[in-house]
Design a protein around this motif. Sequence first.
Motif, PDB file in Angstrom:
ATOM      1  N   GLY A  97      84.174   4.621  45.479  1.00 31.91           N
ATOM      2  CA  GLY A  97      85.115   4.943  45.713  1.00 31.91           C
ATOM      3  C   GLY A  97      86.190   3.734  45.076  1.00 31.91           C
ATOM      4  O   GLY A  97      86.222   2.848  44.552  1.00 31.91           O
ATOM      5  N   PRO A 137      84.788   6.390  39.399  1.00 32.44           N
ATOM      6  CA  PRO A 137      84.677   6.970  40.663  1.00 32.44           C
ATOM      7  C   PRO A 137      83.854   7.680  40.845  1.00 32.44           C
ATOM      8  O   PRO A 137      83.611   8.082  40.397  1.00 32.44           O
ATOM      9  CB  PRO A 137      86.371   7.171  40.200  1.00 32.44           C
ATOM     10  N   THR A 138      83.687   7.953  42.840  1.00 28.08           N
ATOM     11  CA  THR A 138      82.918   8.607  43.212  1.00 28.08           C
ATOM     12  C   THR A 138      83.423   9.729  43.939  1.00 28.08           C
ATOM     13  O   THR A 138      83.068  10.125  44.359  1.00 28.08           O
ATOM     14  CB  THR A 138      81.134   8.076  43.761  1.00 28.08           C
ATOM     15  N   THR A 139      84.634   9.016  44.258  1.00 29.47           N
ATOM     16  CA  THR A 139      85.618  10.110  45.573  1.00 29.47           C
ATOM     17  C   THR A 139      86.783   9.670  43.751  1.00 29.47           C
ATOM     18  O   THR A 139      87.139   9.550  43.081  1.00 29.47           O
ATOM     19  CB  THR A 139      86.417   9.333  46.365  1.00 29.47           C
ATOM     20  N   THR A 142      92.142   7.539  44.842  1.00 24.80           N
ATOM     21  CA  THR A 142      92.275   6.412  44.458  1.00 24.80           C
ATOM     22  C   THR A 142      93.436   6.457  43.063  1.00 24.80           C
ATOM     23  O   THR A 142      94.728   5.298  43.160  1.00 24.80           O
ATOM     24  CB  THR A 142      91.970   5.305  45.750  1.00 24.80           C
ATOM     25  N   THR A 180      81.193  13.876  42.587  1.00 27.13           N
ATOM     26  CA  THR A 180      82.122  13.754  44.333  1.00 27.13           C
ATOM     27  C   THR A 180      81.627  14.974  44.911  1.00 27.13           C
ATOM     28  O   THR A 180      81.408  15.097  45.467  1.00 27.13           O
ATOM     29  CB  THR A 180      83.651  13.746  43.283  1.00 27.13           C
ATOM     30  N   CYS A 183      81.333  14.608  48.667  1.00 22.38           N
ATOM     31  CA  CYS A 183      81.654  14.603  49.378  1.00 22.38           C
ATOM     32  C   CYS A 183      82.400  15.077  50.208  1.00 22.38           C
ATOM     33  O   CYS A 183      82.285  15.846  49.704  1.00 22.38           O
ATOM     34  CB  CYS A 183      83.418  13.715  48.584  1.00 22.38           C
ATOM     35  N   LEU A 187      86.759  13.709  53.183  1.00 23.98           N
ATOM     36  CA  LEU A 187      87.234  12.394  52.429  1.00 23.98           C
ATOM     37  C   LEU A 187      87.375  13.454  51.283  1.00 23.98           C
ATOM     38  O   LEU A 187      88.787  12.660  50.698  1.00 23.98           O
ATOM     39  CB  LEU A 187      85.777  11.999  51.947  1.00 23.98           C
ATOM     40  N   THR A 188      87.402  14.305  50.824  1.00 24.84           N
ATOM     41  CA  THR A 188      87.843  14.834  49.964  1.00 24.84           C
ATOM     42  C   THR A 188      89.421  15.783  50.384  1.00 24.84           C
ATOM     43  O   THR A 188      90.556  15.351  49.325  1.00 24.84           O
ATOM     44  CB  THR A 188      86.813  16.432  49.926  1.00 24.84           C
ATOM     45  N   ALA A 191      91.514  12.121  50.241  1.00 25.85           N
ATOM     46  CA  ALA A 191      91.116  11.696  48.790  1.00 25.85           C
ATOM     47  C   ALA A 191      92.266  12.732  47.987  1.00 25.85           C
ATOM     48  O   ALA A 191      93.528  11.874  47.544  1.00 25.85           O
ATOM     49  CB  ALA A 191      90.301  11.880  48.306  1.00 25.85           C
TER      50      ALA A 191
END
Length: 408
Positions: A97, A137-139, A142, A180, A183, A187-188, A191
């Motif tokens: 993230g 990124p894994t989300t 940001t 993703t 997630c 969190l999804t 974000a």
Amino acid sequence: MTIFAGLRLPREIVFGAGQRHALPAIARRLGERAFVCTDERFAATETFQTMIQALRAAGLKVHVFDRVLADVPRDSVTACIEGAASFNPQMVIGVGGGSCMDMAKCAALLLSHGGALQDYYGELKVPGPILPVIAVPTTAGTGSEVTPVAVVSDPDKTLKVGISSPHLIATTALCDPDLTVTCPPGLTAIAGADALTHAVEAYTTSRKQADHVLFQERVFVGKNELTDHFALMAMRLLGRSLEKAVLNGADEVARSEVMLGSLAAGCAFGTAGTAAAHAIQYPVGALTHTAHGLGVATVLPYVMTYNLKVAVAEFASIARILGLEDKGRTQEEMAGAAISEVVRLFKAIGITGSLADLGLEADKIEWTAQQALGIGRLINNNPRPLDLTSMRRLVEAAYHGNLAASAM
């Protein structure tokens, strides 16, 4: 009107399902020694282990730091680079993230220029290029993979602090929406709401006087023709797919569009900057310890309502890009509809409706207003000026969940 446009981005952006498998080839172009920053949760996954094995199979020597913490505590950066200095890396790879990517930027900064992290707080304090950074990124929220910012928490300061410099922009942003899929819905939602806030604020920031020194002396230069393009792209993608991704995390198209929307929002605000919603979130986050994305999204409809009278055309465009029908509606009605649609979307995905619901205490409204007003780089970017009286009323409206009261 004289056309002004400016944009700072990574050297390359690679996006698509399965693109994480390109990491070894990308890294090989930068050297043979890779320092990888991630968190404990992702480090334990089979996906991460496969990525590391692929790097080593390609002939790279790899050193992993897997203890990245949320909000990047200042002293954790020192701990991160202690083992890396003797490894003598030629690149830093941030996988995870926003905090993991920000840690990679901070690590590359200190490995390149030394000193203490606090030496670089603020804008344009980084003296020159840093080690190449590959951001994975894994989300989806940001936008850190494409922005010139690293946000850290300092125990000596009440609010989180930022390091802002074009030198912090990753060399490569490697974005694979498959990362993703795991997630969770909450969190999804947070974000994605963060990304939509980035896009809305970037699109409605103040337009600066475009003289020849603006882009040379400022990191964030306000809205312009290029940042508007990416902000609108982000809002279109997030508007049609964020709710779908929250409700069904296995929806591959929705996951892809949300991640691409987050990327586009980062491309926009990394140059244009953000505004009052982010300014208010800094003190609110410090007091309530809530997630950044949740805080900015909670505040956004109130800030939009406050800004409405000076941004009617922009909000009407947002309504159209979000898919709202403009037949029979005036420009002003479309602008108001944009705010209503943001409220509807955020409610549908579980975003908190007021600062009171976030846990802010009533006796902290004044302090929150004072602190928010003091963040000049954000307040000066807001399209409608704010003083302490108007900021206090805005925070009060957001505290009580009274959208109409934020119009003023």
